[in-house]
Design a protein around this motif. Structure first.
Motif, PDB file in Angstrom:
ATOM      1  N   THR A 168      22.088  69.398  40.660  1.00 65.97           N
ATOM      2  CA  THR A 168      22.308  68.006  40.319  1.00 65.97           C
ATOM      3  C   THR A 168      22.827  67.236  41.527  1.00 65.97           C
ATOM      4  N   PRO A 169      22.323  66.034  41.770  1.00 66.11           N
ATOM      5  CA  PRO A 169      22.921  65.207  42.832  1.00 66.11           C
ATOM      6  C   PRO A 169      24.398  64.969  42.531  1.00 66.11           C
ATOM      7  N   PRO A 170      25.238  64.979  43.547  1.00 66.25           N
ATOM      8  CA  PRO A 170      26.677  64.799  43.313  1.00 66.25           C
ATOM      9  C   PRO A 170      27.017  63.391  42.821  1.00 66.25           C
ATOM     10  N   LEU A 171      28.141  63.290  42.141  1.00 64.60           N
ATOM     11  CA  LEU A 171      28.710  61.995  41.787  1.00 64.60           C
ATOM     12  C   LEU A 171      29.500  61.509  43.001  1.00 64.60           C
ATOM     13  N   VAL A 172      29.093  60.387  43.569  1.00 64.91           N
ATOM     14  CA  VAL A 172      29.642  59.923  44.842  1.00 64.91           C
ATOM     15  C   VAL A 172      30.432  58.632  44.640  1.00 64.91           C
ATOM     16  N   GLY A 173      31.612  58.590  45.258  1.00 62.02           N
ATOM     17  CA  GLY A 173      32.427  57.379  45.266  1.00 62.02           C
ATOM     18  C   GLY A 173      32.473  56.768  46.647  1.00 62.02           C
ATOM     19  N   ILE A 174      32.293  55.451  46.730  1.00 68.93           N
ATOM     20  CA  ILE A 174      32.363  54.716  48.001  1.00 68.93           C
ATOM     21  C   ILE A 174      33.575  53.795  47.953  1.00 68.93           C
ATOM     22  N   ILE A 175      34.447  53.910  48.952  1.00 69.50           N
ATOM     23  CA  ILE A 175      35.593  53.003  49.093  1.00 69.50           C
ATOM     24  C   ILE A 175      35.433  52.246  50.405  1.00 69.50           C
ATOM     25  N   VAL A 176      35.419  50.935  50.329  1.00 67.20           N
ATOM     26  CA  VAL A 176      35.397  50.127  51.552  1.00 67.20           C
ATOM     27  C   VAL A 176      36.778  49.493  51.722  1.00 67.20           C
ATOM     28  N   THR A 177      37.291  49.548  52.928  1.00 69.65           N
ATOM     29  CA  THR A 177      38.625  49.010  53.211  1.00 69.65           C
ATOM     30  C   THR A 177      38.504  47.726  54.032  1.00 69.65           C
ATOM     31  N   GLY A 178      39.455  46.832  53.857  1.00 64.86           N
ATOM     32  CA  GLY A 178      39.478  45.640  54.704  1.00 64.86           C
ATOM     33  C   GLY A 178      39.792  44.371  53.945  1.00 64.86           C
ATOM     34  N   ASN A 179      40.830  43.672  54.379  1.00 65.09           N
ATOM     35  CA  ASN A 179      41.179  42.390  53.768  1.00 65.09           C
ATOM     36  C   ASN A 179      40.143  41.315  54.058  1.00 65.09           C
ATOM     37  N   GLU A 180      39.351  41.538  55.096  1.00 62.20           N
ATOM     38  CA  GLU A 180      38.413  40.501  55.543  1.00 62.20           C
ATOM     39  C   GLU A 180      37.102  40.487  54.773  1.00 62.20           C
ATOM     40  N   LEU A 181      36.867  41.470  53.908  1.00 60.54           N
ATOM     41  CA  LEU A 181      35.552  41.622  53.287  1.00 60.54           C
ATOM     42  C   LEU A 181      35.439  40.825  51.988  1.00 60.54           C
ATOM     43  N   ILE A 182      34.280  40.193  51.805  1.00 58.79           N
ATOM     44  CA  ILE A 182      33.956  39.567  50.522  1.00 58.79           C
ATOM     45  C   ILE A 182      32.535  39.969  50.146  1.00 58.79           C
ATOM     46  N   PRO A 183      32.195  39.969  48.852  1.00 56.47           N
ATOM     47  CA  PRO A 183      30.847  40.385  48.426  1.00 56.47           C
ATOM     48  C   PRO A 183      29.783  39.384  48.868  1.00 56.47           C
ATOM     49  N   PRO A 184      28.581  39.856  49.195  1.00 54.11           N
ATOM     50  CA  PRO A 184      27.475  38.941  49.472  1.00 54.11           C
ATOM     51  C   PRO A 184      27.232  38.035  48.265  1.00 54.11           C
ATOM     52  N   GLY A 185      26.889  36.802  48.548  1.00 52.16           N
ATOM     53  CA  GLY A 185      26.642  35.848  47.474  1.00 52.16           C
ATOM     54  C   GLY A 185      27.759  34.853  47.284  1.00 52.16           C
ATOM     55  N   LYS A 186      28.950  35.191  47.741  1.00 49.13           N
ATOM     56  CA  LYS A 186      30.076  34.260  47.653  1.00 49.13           C
ATOM     57  C   LYS A 186      30.160  33.393  48.914  1.00 49.13           C
ATOM     58  N   ALA A 187      30.806  32.247  48.767  1.00 49.75           N
ATOM     59  CA  ALA A 187      30.971  31.359  49.914  1.00 49.75           C
ATOM     60  C   ALA A 187      31.855  32.024  50.968  1.00 49.75           C
ATOM     61  N   LEU A 188      31.427  31.943  52.208  1.00 52.07           N
ATOM     62  CA  LEU A 188      32.149  32.589  53.302  1.00 52.07           C
ATOM     63  C   LEU A 188      33.288  31.684  53.773  1.00 52.07           C
ATOM     64  N   LYS A 189      34.514  32.170  53.665  1.00 53.03           N
ATOM     65  CA  LYS A 189      35.701  31.414  54.076  1.00 53.03           C
ATOM     66  C   LYS A 189      36.131  31.824  55.480  1.00 53.03           C
ATOM     67  N   PRO A 190      36.922  31.004  56.135  1.00 54.17           N
ATOM     68  CA  PRO A 190      37.386  31.337  57.499  1.00 54.17           C
ATOM     69  C   PRO A 190      38.082  32.706  57.544  1.00 54.17           C
ATOM     70  N   ALA A 198      28.997  48.652  51.911  1.00 55.91           N
ATOM     71  CA  ALA A 198      28.838  49.218  50.565  1.00 55.91           C
ATOM     72  C   ALA A 198      27.387  49.199  50.100  1.00 55.91           C
ATOM     73  N   PRO A 199      26.688  48.057  50.150  1.00 55.14           N
ATOM     74  CA  PRO A 199      25.287  48.091  49.714  1.00 55.14           C
ATOM     75  C   PRO A 199      24.408  48.972  50.588  1.00 55.14           C
ATOM     76  N   MET A 200      24.733  49.052  51.878  1.00 55.84           N
ATOM     77  CA  MET A 200      23.954  49.908  52.779  1.00 55.84           C
ATOM     78  C   MET A 200      24.143  51.383  52.419  1.00 55.84           C
ATOM     79  N   LEU A 201      25.368  51.779  52.121  1.00 58.03           N
ATOM     80  CA  LEU A 201      25.629  53.162  51.731  1.00 58.03           C
ATOM     81  C   LEU A 201      25.022  53.477  50.366  1.00 58.03           C
ATOM     82  N   GLU A 202      25.124  52.538  49.426  1.00 58.07           N
ATOM     83  CA  GLU A 202      24.521  52.759  48.108  1.00 58.07           C
ATOM     84  C   GLU A 202      23.017  52.985  48.235  1.00 58.07           C
TER      85      GLU A 202
END
Length: 393
Positions: A168-190, A198-202
């Motif tokens: 069976t393929p393993p159950l994999v968890g991805i943790i991304v760290t960083g206060n500077e990160l926001i999800p794609p699709g949201k407005a980019l703030k300074p 995360a999407p690249m690893l998924e």
């Protein structure tokens, strides 16, 4: 720091055993067999006709028989065919007792109830598939570690298998760290950047057949980082952490893993990109911490995480390069580090692309491989053969 070759040897020796379970045959395509498979029946399970035609107890020189009846495919009717008699038969139909040959329908003529053979040189036993001529009962069908292909599914189904033991393929968890990160699709703030790791690893995991993936983001705080890592180790077979593994004031991943009792297997490699790379074991589960720069993430994933996952899924020779290719241009590098460069492979040749910085993803719009340049060399001339690792294989 250790070398890339040493890191591969350490990971090969410490990869946990993958889990296996029984899966319906129709859902197993592309997966790896976890156990040897032996057949419980012979195939074919009975003598049967290989052609549409007529079955008889053939005697050399005989050319005419009396037609007694017919046996369709799937029929369980038992007919006794006497000497001088023939029976109409179809491909896959069971051979009646005391018959040994099938003459194809195109080689005969019919006159009333009489069958007349119009072909010379009929061989006794022709066009009969005998019991077990393909597979004998108890025969080894497939060995553990084999990939289940559509053809293999057909083979297994022909012996009555409806379930197969697979890794069976393993159950994999991805943790991304960083206060500077926001999800794609949201407005980019300074001061903010989009979370591309995360999407690249998924996507990279899904390409390997890993479909059970959990993703979370944690702020740059020690307590939050430690708690998130602990939770993910408890609930996953393998954990990938992006960022926070270097030695900055807000890099807490290594200290959090140490406090959780993780055994460090690798920390820092003589490679570029991806020098601050970590691999360890915690609760006998593999934990990887990758640098935060996106190109470093994808490089480290492909060269270390991907082979470990493939091995956990039962695949063999996971640490070998995918191909050797000829450099189209000369390349210079710093001695003492293995370099993994974004490349484009085509027809046995590989081109080094522009944009090799660890933060730069632009080359991946056309890259299809990584080019591995050995640690001990400083220059490779055009025409030199180099190891290549395909991105999408």
């Amino acid at each position: 720091m250790i070398s890339v070759d040493e890191a591969r040897q350490i990971l090969e020796a410490n990869t946990p055993e993958g889990r296996s379970y029984s899966l319906p045959l129709t859902e197993a395509n592309g997966l790896i067999l976890a156990e040897d498979i032996f057949t419980g029946i012979s195939v074919p399970p009975f003598d049967n006709s290989a052609m549409d035609g007529y079955a008889m107890n053939y005697v050399a020189g005989q050319t005419q028989w009396t037609i007694r009846g017919e046996i369709p495919a799937g029929s369980g009717v038992a007919l006794t065919v006497k000497k001088g008699e023939a029976v109409r038969i179809f491909t896959g139909s069971p051979m009646p007792a005391d018959t040994n040959t099938v003459i194809p329908q195109e080689d005969v003529t019919i006159e009333g109830d009489q069958l007349i053979c119009t072909k010379q040189g009929i061989q006794k036993g022709a066009n009969v598939r005998t019991t077990g001529s393909q597979i004998r009962q108890g025969q080894l069908l497939m060995v553990a570690g084999s990939t289940i292909t559509p053809g293999a599914i057909g083979l297994l189904a022909s012996t009555g298998k409806s379930q197969v033991p697979i890794y069976t393929p393993p159950l994999v968890g991805i943790i991304v760290t960083g206060n500077e990160l926001i999800p794609p699709g949201k407005a980019l703030k300074p001061g903010k950047i989009y979370n591309s790791n995360a999407p690249m690893l998924e996507a990279s995991l899904q390409q390997l057949g890993v479909c059970r993936i959990s993703t979370a983001q944690v702020s740059d705080h020690y307590a939050a980082t430690r708690q998130m890592i602990a939770d993910f180790i408890d609930h996953h077979d393998l954990v990938i952490i992006s960022g926070g593994i270097s030695v900055g004031d807000y890099d807490f991943v290594k200290s959090a893993l140490d406090s959780l009792g993780a055994k460090t297997l690798i920390y820092k490699l003589k490679q570029r990109p991806g020098k601050p790379f970590y691999a360890g074991l915690c609760q006998n589960k593999m934990v990887f911490a990758l640098p935060g720069n996106p190109a470093s993430v994808l490089s480290c994933f492909n060269h270390y995480v991907k082979p470990v996952i493939k091995k956990m899924m039962g695949k063999q020779r996971v640490w070998q390069p995918d191909n050797l290719a000829t450099l189209t241009t000369a390349v210079e590098k710093k001695k003492g580090f293995t370099f993994f460069l974004k490349g484009k492979y085509q027809n046995g040749q590989v081109e080094v692309l522009q944009g090799q910085q660890s933060f730069n993803l632009i080359a991946f719009s056309e890259a299809n491989c990584f080019i591995e340049l050995p640690e001990e060399v400083e220059r490779l001339n055009a025409g030199t053969q180099v190891a290549t690792h395909f991105l999408y294989l």
